[in-house]
Design a protein around this motif. Structure first.
Motif, mmCIF file in Angstrom:
data_model
loop_
_atom_site.group_PDB
_atom_site.id
_atom_site.type_symbol
_atom_site.label_atom_id
_atom_site.label_comp_id
_atom_site.label_asym_id
_atom_site.label_seq_id
_atom_site.Cartn_x
_atom_site.Cartn_y
_atom_site.Cartn_z
ATOM 1 N N LYS A 29 -48.852 -30.661 42.926
ATOM 2 C CA LYS A 29 -47.424 -30.963 42.906
ATOM 3 C C LYS A 29 -46.987 -31.195 41.462
ATOM 4 C CE LYS A 29 -47.344 -33.106 47.501
ATOM 5 N NZ LYS A 29 -47.073 -34.359 48.269
ATOM 6 N N ILE A 30 -46.115 -30.303 40.988
ATOM 7 C CA ILE A 30 -45.648 -30.352 39.599
ATOM 8 C C ILE A 30 -44.157 -30.648 39.588
ATOM 9 C CG2 ILE A 30 -45.495 -29.107 37.414
ATOM 10 C CD1 ILE A 30 -48.369 -29.518 38.420
ATOM 11 N N ASN A 31 -43.741 -31.580 38.770
ATOM 12 C CA ASN A 31 -42.330 -31.929 38.678
ATOM 13 C C ASN A 31 -41.610 -31.050 37.651
ATOM 14 O OD1 ASN A 31 -42.523 -34.003 40.582
ATOM 15 N ND2 ASN A 31 -43.202 -35.468 39.037
ATOM 16 N N GLY A 32 -40.345 -30.806 37.913
ATOM 17 C CA GLY A 32 -39.556 -29.993 36.996
ATOM 18 C C GLY A 32 -38.105 -30.425 36.987
ATOM 19 N N TYR A 33 -37.359 -29.856 36.048
ATOM 20 C CA TYR A 33 -35.923 -30.132 35.917
ATOM 21 C C TYR A 33 -35.171 -28.817 35.766
ATOM 22 C CZ TYR A 33 -36.355 -35.209 35.117
ATOM 23 O OH TYR A 33 -36.573 -36.555 35.250
ATOM 24 N N HIS B 162 -41.715 -28.353 26.784
ATOM 25 C CA HIS B 162 -41.648 -29.562 25.955
ATOM 26 C C HIS B 162 -42.939 -29.808 25.185
ATOM 27 C CE1 HIS B 162 -44.242 -32.171 28.472
ATOM 28 N NE2 HIS B 162 -43.730 -31.515 29.515
ATOM 29 N N GLY B 163 -42.869 -30.745 24.263
ATOM 30 C CA GLY B 163 -44.010 -31.083 23.433
ATOM 31 C C GLY B 163 -44.773 -32.275 23.967
ATOM 32 N N GLY B 164 -45.648 -32.810 23.135
ATOM 33 C CA GLY B 164 -46.413 -33.994 23.498
ATOM 34 C C GLY B 164 -47.663 -33.676 24.280
ATOM 35 N N ASN B 165 -48.282 -34.717 24.798
ATOM 36 C CA ASN B 165 -49.463 -34.577 25.646
ATOM 37 C C ASN B 165 -49.446 -35.683 26.689
ATOM 38 O OD1 ASN B 165 -51.635 -36.862 24.726
ATOM 39 N ND2 ASN B 165 -50.457 -36.156 22.943
ATOM 40 N N ARG B 166 -49.881 -35.339 27.864
ATOM 41 C CA ARG B 166 -49.837 -36.264 28.993
ATOM 42 C C ARG B 166 -48.419 -36.831 29.111
ATOM 43 N NH1 ARG B 166 -55.714 -38.089 26.876
ATOM 44 N NH2 ARG B 166 -54.546 -37.715 24.959
ATOM 45 N N ASP B 167 -48.234 -38.155 29.187
ATOM 46 C CA ASP B 167 -46.870 -38.670 29.371
ATOM 47 C C ASP B 167 -46.097 -38.808 28.067
ATOM 48 O OD1 ASP B 167 -46.726 -38.760 32.093
ATOM 49 O OD2 ASP B 167 -47.202 -40.890 32.287
ATOM 50 N N TYR B 168 -46.762 -38.638 26.947
ATOM 51 C CA TYR B 168 -46.049 -38.667 25.674
ATOM 52 C C TYR B 168 -45.285 -37.349 25.515
ATOM 53 C CZ TYR B 168 -45.104 -38.689 20.672
ATOM 54 O OH TYR B 168 -44.476 -38.629 19.450
ATOM 55 N N GLY B 169 -43.979 -37.439 25.400
ATOM 56 C CA GLY B 169 -43.157 -36.247 25.269
ATOM 57 C C GLY B 169 -42.668 -35.684 26.589
ATOM 58 N N GLN C 34 -42.780 -30.258 33.889
ATOM 59 C CA GLN C 34 -43.470 -31.400 33.291
ATOM 60 C C GLN C 34 -44.914 -31.044 32.944
ATOM 61 O OE1 GLN C 34 -42.188 -34.012 32.145
ATOM 62 N NE2 GLN C 34 -41.005 -35.246 33.569
ATOM 63 N N TYR C 35 -45.444 -29.966 33.483
ATOM 64 C CA TYR C 35 -46.859 -29.581 33.406
ATOM 65 C C TYR C 35 -47.709 -30.591 34.197
ATOM 66 C CZ TYR C 35 -45.039 -28.024 28.764
ATOM 67 O OH TYR C 35 -44.285 -27.562 27.718
ATOM 68 N N ARG C 36 -48.868 -30.172 34.576
ATOM 69 C CA ARG C 36 -49.786 -31.059 35.305
ATOM 70 C C ARG C 36 -50.267 -32.194 34.396
ATOM 71 N NH1 ARG C 36 -54.045 -26.557 36.949
ATOM 72 N NH2 ARG C 36 -52.032 -25.583 37.431
ATOM 73 N N GLY C 37 -50.428 -33.360 35.020
ATOM 74 C CA GLY C 37 -50.879 -34.525 34.261
ATOM 75 C C GLY C 37 -49.810 -35.177 33.426
ATOM 76 N N CYS C 38 -48.538 -34.820 33.669
ATOM 77 C CA CYS C 38 -47.434 -35.376 32.868
ATOM 78 C C CYS C 38 -46.246 -35.691 33.763
ATOM 79 C CB CYS C 38 -47.025 -34.359 31.803
ATOM 80 S SG CYS C 38 -45.561 -34.831 30.852
ATOM 81 N N GLY C 39 -45.586 -36.804 33.512
ATOM 82 C CA GLY C 39 -44.344 -37.116 34.200
ATOM 83 C C GLY C 39 -44.458 -37.174 35.705
ATOM 84 N N GLY C 40 -45.569 -37.686 36.218
ATOM 85 C CA GLY C 40 -45.759 -37.816 37.656
ATOM 86 C C GLY C 40 -46.337 -36.591 38.327
ATOM 87 N N SER C 41 -46.564 -35.519 37.567
ATOM 88 C CA SER C 41 -47.183 -34.318 38.136
ATOM 89 C C SER C 41 -48.665 -34.565 38.393
ATOM 90 C CB SER C 41 -47.027 -33.130 37.186
ATOM 91 O OG SER C 41 -45.676 -32.789 37.004
ATOM 92 N N GLU C 42 -49.186 -33.934 39.434
ATOM 93 C CA GLU C 42 -50.608 -34.054 39.737
ATOM 94 C C GLU C 42 -51.432 -33.255 38.722
ATOM 95 O OE1 GLU C 42 -50.353 -34.650 44.599
ATOM 96 O OE2 GLU C 42 -50.925 -32.691 43.776
ATOM 97 N N GLY C 43 -52.733 -33.511 38.711
ATOM 98 C CA GLY C 43 -53.628 -32.753 37.856
ATOM 99 C C GLY C 43 -53.837 -33.375 36.493
ATOM 100 N N ARG C 44 -54.495 -32.623 35.613
ATOM 101 C CA ARG C 44 -54.864 -33.114 34.282
ATOM 102 C C ARG C 44 -54.309 -32.202 33.203
ATOM 103 N NH1 ARG C 44 -58.758 -32.450 30.367
ATOM 104 N NH2 ARG C 44 -59.773 -30.710 31.469
ATOM 105 N N ASP C 45 -53.749 -32.811 32.175
ATOM 106 C CA ASP C 45 -53.242 -32.067 31.025
ATOM 107 C C ASP C 45 -54.415 -31.398 30.312
ATOM 108 O OD1 ASP C 45 -52.065 -31.125 28.710
ATOM 109 O OD2 ASP C 45 -51.129 -33.021 28.154
ATOM 110 N N GLN C 46 -54.320 -30.065 30.141
ATOM 111 C CA GLN C 46 -55.359 -29.320 29.439
ATOM 112 C C GLN C 46 -54.832 -28.675 28.157
ATOM 113 O OE1 GLN C 46 -57.633 -26.703 32.017
ATOM 114 N NE2 GLN C 46 -57.347 -28.069 33.748
ATOM 115 N N PHE C 47 -53.652 -29.063 27.742
ATOM 116 C CA PHE C 47 -53.089 -28.622 26.469
ATOM 117 C C PHE C 47 -53.135 -27.097 26.317
ATOM 118 C CE2 PHE C 47 -51.862 -29.028 22.029
ATOM 119 C CZ PHE C 47 -51.232 -30.261 21.975
ATOM 120 N N GLY C 48 -52.633 -26.410 27.341
ATOM 121 C CA GLY C 48 -52.580 -24.960 27.273
ATOM 122 C C GLY C 48 -53.716 -24.259 27.979
ATOM 123 N N GLY C 49 -54.435 -24.980 28.833
ATOM 124 C CA GLY C 49 -55.499 -24.379 29.634
ATOM 125 C C GLY C 49 -54.922 -23.919 30.968
ATOM 126 N N ASP C 50 -55.447 -24.472 32.066
ATOM 127 C CA ASP C 50 -54.929 -24.104 33.382
ATOM 128 C C ASP C 50 -53.487 -24.548 33.579
ATOM 129 O OD1 ASP C 50 -57.332 -22.944 34.034
ATOM 130 O OD2 ASP C 50 -58.087 -24.673 35.166
#
Length: 321
Positions: A88-92, A113-120, A142-158
């Motif tokens: 589940k990924i959040n968006g605007y 957007h920029g940043g990593n995980r919830d930063y940005g 929001q990408y995964r692992g950010c802003g309430g989205s499920e998963g893990r931030d991979q900084f441009g991976g999956d």
């Protein structure tokens, strides 16, 4: 005029990540041609831009939010959730009111957007700000692992799949989006999500890069704080897995970017070195149109007020086939 006051407020807002009918009545018993046209347009608008019509098993929890700052007078903003790789990924999404009133599909910009995980992470006003600059529909993940989205931030991976999936939804699900001349804006880390997406997805027709990362090897070496961030999100150092850094870094495959690119970057930017923009722009010019607009300060992911018109004019140029 009210609209001038609104635009004045919007255009003076700096982009800290990332500004861009008359009703006629007729005889109710027998509508004339103009009133019939109005009825058809209103019906089309209600059907086309009625976000409640777009709820399904892949896109859900759609709700209108107030971006504040007067932006609600320029556009309507929604928050929603969609599925990407089962997560589940959040968006605007922000839709200019002027576009809604046409009852016709509108052109779209995706904002990465920029940043990593919830930063940005995206806020309620982020897409509204970008919409006011570009004067287009704006959608963002929001990408995964950010802003309430499920998963893990991979900084441009999956997590790149979250961007591609949202483009899929723009094309196949949100029928009010005109995919012709689809543009992607990448701010800071958003460059790691934007350039690779354009490398593999020919639905992207233009790129706007705001202090965008294009060389993660340089980012790793130039900022000590990024060493930890990149090791934690990517899972490896550049020495351990150079291929993971290379696939995220457009500087190493710039010739594969075939679409026009408009860059904004400050010479004294402390978060993403100006040299990244310089080097990538020089490489891109060998295969595509690339324009680099330079600021003399230390701003980051910024479009100055005087360049809003530049952005809109650039977006409105005919896209090269």
């Amino acid at each position: 005029m009210k609209i001038k006051r609104i635009l004045s407020v919007l255009l003076t807002a700096a982009l800290a990540l990332l500004s861009f009918a008359a009703c006629q009545s007729g005889d109710s018993s027998k509508p004339d041609e103009s009133s019939q046209s109005e009825v058809e347009t209103t019906a089309a608008k209600t059907d086309l831009y009625g976000m409640e019509n777009y709820e399904n098993s892949e896109v859900f929890d759609i709700m209108e939010v107030n971006p504040g700052g007067g932006y609600d007078e320029f556009c309507t903003t929604y928050k929603f959730t969609y599925l990407s790789d089962g997560l589940k990924i959040n968006g605007y999404m922000s839709i200019p009111i002027s576009v809604e009133k046409t009852g016709k599909p509108g052109k779209c910009v995706m904002y990465n957007h920029g940043g990593n995980r919830d930063y940005g992470k995206l806020k309620n006003n982020t897409t509204a700000i970008v919409s006011s600059i570009c004067d287009r529909i704006v959608v963002a993940s929001q990408y995964r692992g950010c802003g309430g989205s499920e998963g893990r931030d991979q900084f441009g991976g999956d997590d790149l799949n979250d961007v591609i999936k949202l483009i899929d939804l723009c094309e196949k699900h949100f029928s009010f989006i005109d995919m012709d001349d689809f543009c992607v804006v990448g701010a800071s880390r958003g460059g790691v999500m934007t350039y690779p997406a354009a490398r593999k997805d020919n639905r992207i027709k233009r790129i706007i890069a705001l202090s965008a990362v294009s060389d993660l090897f340089e980012s790793y070496e130039s900022r000590d704080d990024m060493k930890k961030v990149l090791k934690e999100t990517i899972g490896y150092t550049p020495d351990e897995k150079p291929e993971e850094y290379k696939k995220r870094s457009a500087a190493y495959w710039a010739e594969e970017i075939k679409v026009p690119v408009l860059m904004f970057h400050a010479k004294l930017d402390k978060q993403v070195s100006y040299i990244q923009a310089q080097n990538l722009c020089a490489k891109l010019k060998k295969t595509t149109d690339c324009t680099l607009i330079t600021y003399e300060d230390d701003s980051h992911s910024d479009v100055k007020t005087q360049d809003v018109k530049t952005v809109r004019n650039w977006l409105n140029q005919p896209a090269k086939k």
